[in-house]
Design an enzyme around this catalytic site. Structure first.
Site, mmCIF file in Angstrom:
data_model
loop_
_atom_site.group_PDB
_atom_site.id
_atom_site.type_symbol
_atom_site.label_atom_id
_atom_site.label_comp_id
_atom_site.label_asym_id
_atom_site.label_seq_id
_atom_site.Cartn_x
_atom_site.Cartn_y
_atom_site.Cartn_z
ATOM 1 N N SER A 290 0.830 -1.206 0.000
ATOM 2 C CA SER A 290 0.000 0.000 0.000
ATOM 3 C C SER A 290 0.859 1.248 0.000
ATOM 4 C CB SER A 290 -0.914 0.028 1.229
ATOM 5 O OG SER A 290 -1.649 1.234 1.258
ATOM 6 N N GLU A 352 -10.192 1.801 3.619
ATOM 7 C CA GLU A 352 -9.894 2.954 2.753
ATOM 8 C C GLU A 352 -11.141 3.420 1.997
ATOM 9 O OE1 GLU A 352 -7.732 3.055 -1.512
ATOM 10 O OE2 GLU A 352 -6.463 2.305 0.115
#
Length: 623
Positions: A290, A352
């Site tokens: 990420s 997210e």
């Protein structure tokens, strides 16, 4: 360009010739280029000084530069001092490999004494040892090995330590990151006539840090350029392409090699691929990465899963390139077995999704209250002292961006895409029976946004929404936002916790939160707090640090949701956060009626609150 160096008699000429043969390069013996005065001086038993060697070294450097412009060469040269090697390196930058043949004085003196017709007498060997400066960053080989063993050692040492397959945005950034951290890497990108040509070599030439990287567009050459056991990171699109790439690589791999899938693969497919490759004696690591393009370059958060012993073999590379937490520890950790690394990355992406949707809802509330994008950005900047996050920071930057006199955000079509991880997280939460409802609400909000034409038509039928200002303060919106974020993180962490139990992964939730504190999209002040909270409990809603915050923020979330509903403003994640919290904190829910209904039409049975034995009952309701 290869220099083979060491004191006289160490075997430079023999090894140099064999290396030149192996790599199909011209070979030159440095002794053949000594000026007559140098040869005369050594023949008389006098050692050479720096001034004697300078002209000779410059001649060899000119030879090396000329040969390098063609295809390179191998030169055998004593190069005893660092200053000598500096001259030999001149105008060759970092394209030189040094091979240092190391042996003891007695070993080499014995060899020199047996030489015939050489201009340097054995007595000068001592003077060479006296000025010898052991080189740094060289391939050092002991001369007690056989010539063939020495050549094999040199060849293995000259191979790259890590391979990167796929030079998209993320792949390129990771290559640069690895190179900046001092790793010798090989890079591969496919060759497609007229579409993708010379991608790897053009990329190498674009960045100085890649000067020693090896570029390839042929799989066999790429694989053969790597030290065994090979470590290859796949940075290609998730899905069927991963399987196709594995099939292409397999014929060239050896037992014990390691493949690392650094894409957003489905955790179930990762488990399947690991099992398939295990049958071929190839190891497989599924690593969530990420941070996007910038994170991959400067330091991402990495979530690797698979066999722990195999992970240890790739950990030095992944740890080095990852972001660092507040204690300078790598934001990379062994997650667990099988597909756990990709599962955790999937949930990361689900969190997210909800974090992004919450900010979109904040934006909608604040613009409904008459704020333009710059004014909203200023409000959000004020929130950073108490609720900062990477997503909050980039939202401020987005809202400030103008195109001419207009805000760019207002020119962007309100249709949000997705790449699958939110979908998978929603499926996983349903399969595991965990109510991670903010993730699914955020996903469905994106799906709804995509039906732009329907939304335009339906607004014409049912009328535009009430445009009057909401009776809300900015602080109430902030506190509602903070409340919803806590619930979002609770649900995401709960999903990981339940998966850990279901699959026997034994995941460390605090450690997972720690690797999410830097380098990743969901890094935030809240995540920093959760590292310590999760050391005490897996349920953050009962944590001493979280409980007073939720109690403080609860009136604001109630006010924000009710105002938005009354004014017909869609706030799927805000409303879901308070709905789910109300459900979590209700001891006696109306689910008893649902269970009675199930028993009525399907004889699904039920338990009774007045029977502590746990026995299941069935009633004939229509009698």
């Amino acid at each position: 360009m290869i220099y083979v160096m060491g004191v006289s008699g160490c075997g430079k000429t023999t090894i140099g010739k064999l290396l030149a043969e192996e790599f199909k390069l011209p070979f030159f013996d440095g002794d053949d280029f000594h000026p007559k005065n140098n040869i005369k001086k050594m023949s008389e038993g006098k050692p050479l000084n720096d001034a004697d060697r300078e002209g000779w070294l410059q001649i060899l450097n000119k030879l090396a530069v000329a040969q390098f412009q063609d295809k390179g060469c191998v030169i055998a040269c004593s190069a005893l001092k660092e200053s000598y090697r500096t001259i030999l390196n001149s105008n060759l930058e970092s394209n030189v490999k040094w091979v240092y043949l190391n042996g003891t004085f007695n070993e080499i003196y014995s060899r020199v004494s047996k030489r015939k017709n050489h201009f340097m007498p054995p007595e000068l060997l001592k003077s060479q040892f006296e000025i010898l400066e052991t080189p740094r960053n060289c391939i050092e080989v002991c001369i007690t090995k056989t010539p063939l063993e020495i050549i094999k050692t040199i060849k293995d040492s000259m191979k790259s330590k890590f391979g990167l397959f796929g030079l998209g945005v993320m792949g390129k950034s990771l290559c640069r990151n690895l190179a900046k951290n001092g790793f010798e890497i090989s890079m591969f990108n496919r060759h497609v006539d007229g579409v993708e040509e010379n991608v790897a070599i053009n990329f190498k030439n674009e960045f100085k840090e890649l000067s020693e990287a090896q570029p390839f567009d042929t799989i066999s050459d790429f694989v053969n350029s790597l030290q065994t056991p090979r470590k290859i990171m796949l940075m290609v699109n998730a899905g069927k392409i991963i399987d196709l790439v594995i099939d292409d690589l397999l014929p060239h791999l050896s037992e014990g090699d390691i493949l690392i899938d650094g894409g957003n693969s489905n955790y179930k497919k990762t488990k399947e691929r690991a099992g398939y490759l295990k049958s071929k004696n190839i190891h497989f690591i599924g690593a969530g990465v990420s941070g996007g393009e910038e994170g991959a370059l400067k330091g991402p958060s990495i979530m690797p899963g698979g066999d722990k012993e195999v992970y240890k073999m790739v950990a030095p590379f992944l740890n080095a390139i990852s972001a660092k937490d507040k204690n300078n520890l790598p934001c990379c950790t062994y997650i667990g077995p099988e597909g756990s690394g990709h599962f955790v990355k999937m949930v990361h992406n689900g969190i997210e999704y909800a974090e992004m949707q919450l900010l979109a809802e904040v934006y909608d509330i604040l613009r409904t209250n008459g704020n333009n994008p710059s004014e909203i950005a200023a409000i959000l900047e004020g929130w950073q002292s108490s609720a900062n996050s990477y997503l909050l920071e980039i939202t401020v930057a987005i809202l400030q961006k103008k195109e001419g006199n207009d805000w760019l955000v207002e020119k962007i079509m309100d249709k949000a895409g997705n790449k699958g991880t939110g979908n998978w997280a929603t499926i996983a939460t349903a399969e595991l029976g965990v109510p991670s409802s903010l993730i699914s609400s955020a996903l469905f909000a994106r799906y709804t946004s995509f039906y732009k034409e329907d939304r335009v038509k339906l607004e014409e039928i049912y009328g535009a929404k009430n445009s009057q200002k909401l009776k809300l303060t900015n602080n109430q919106v902030l506190e509602a936002y903070q409340f919803a974020r806590i619930i979002n993180h609770y649900q995401g962490i709960k999903l990981i916790s339940e998966a850990s139990k279901a699959y026997n992964w034994e995941l460390n939730l605090s450690e997972i939160a720690r690797v999410w504190t830097n380098g990743c999209i969901i890094k935030s002040m809240l995540m920093q707090d959760l590292v310590e909270v999760l050391k005490e409990t897996n349920n953050i809603l009962v944590a001493k640090k979280i409980e007073p915050q939720l109690k403080k923020f609860k009136p604001s979330i109630n006010k924000v949701v009710s105002e938005c509903v009354l004014n017909e403003l869609a706030i799927s994640c805000f409303s879901e956060s308070v709905n789910s919290f109300n459900a979590y904190t209700t001891a006696n829910s109306p689910a008893n009626l649902i269970q009675a209904q199930r028993d009525y039409f399907g004889a699904h049975t039920y338990q009774r609150v007045d029977d502590e034995t746990g026995v299941f009952y069935h009633t004939k309701w229509n009698n």
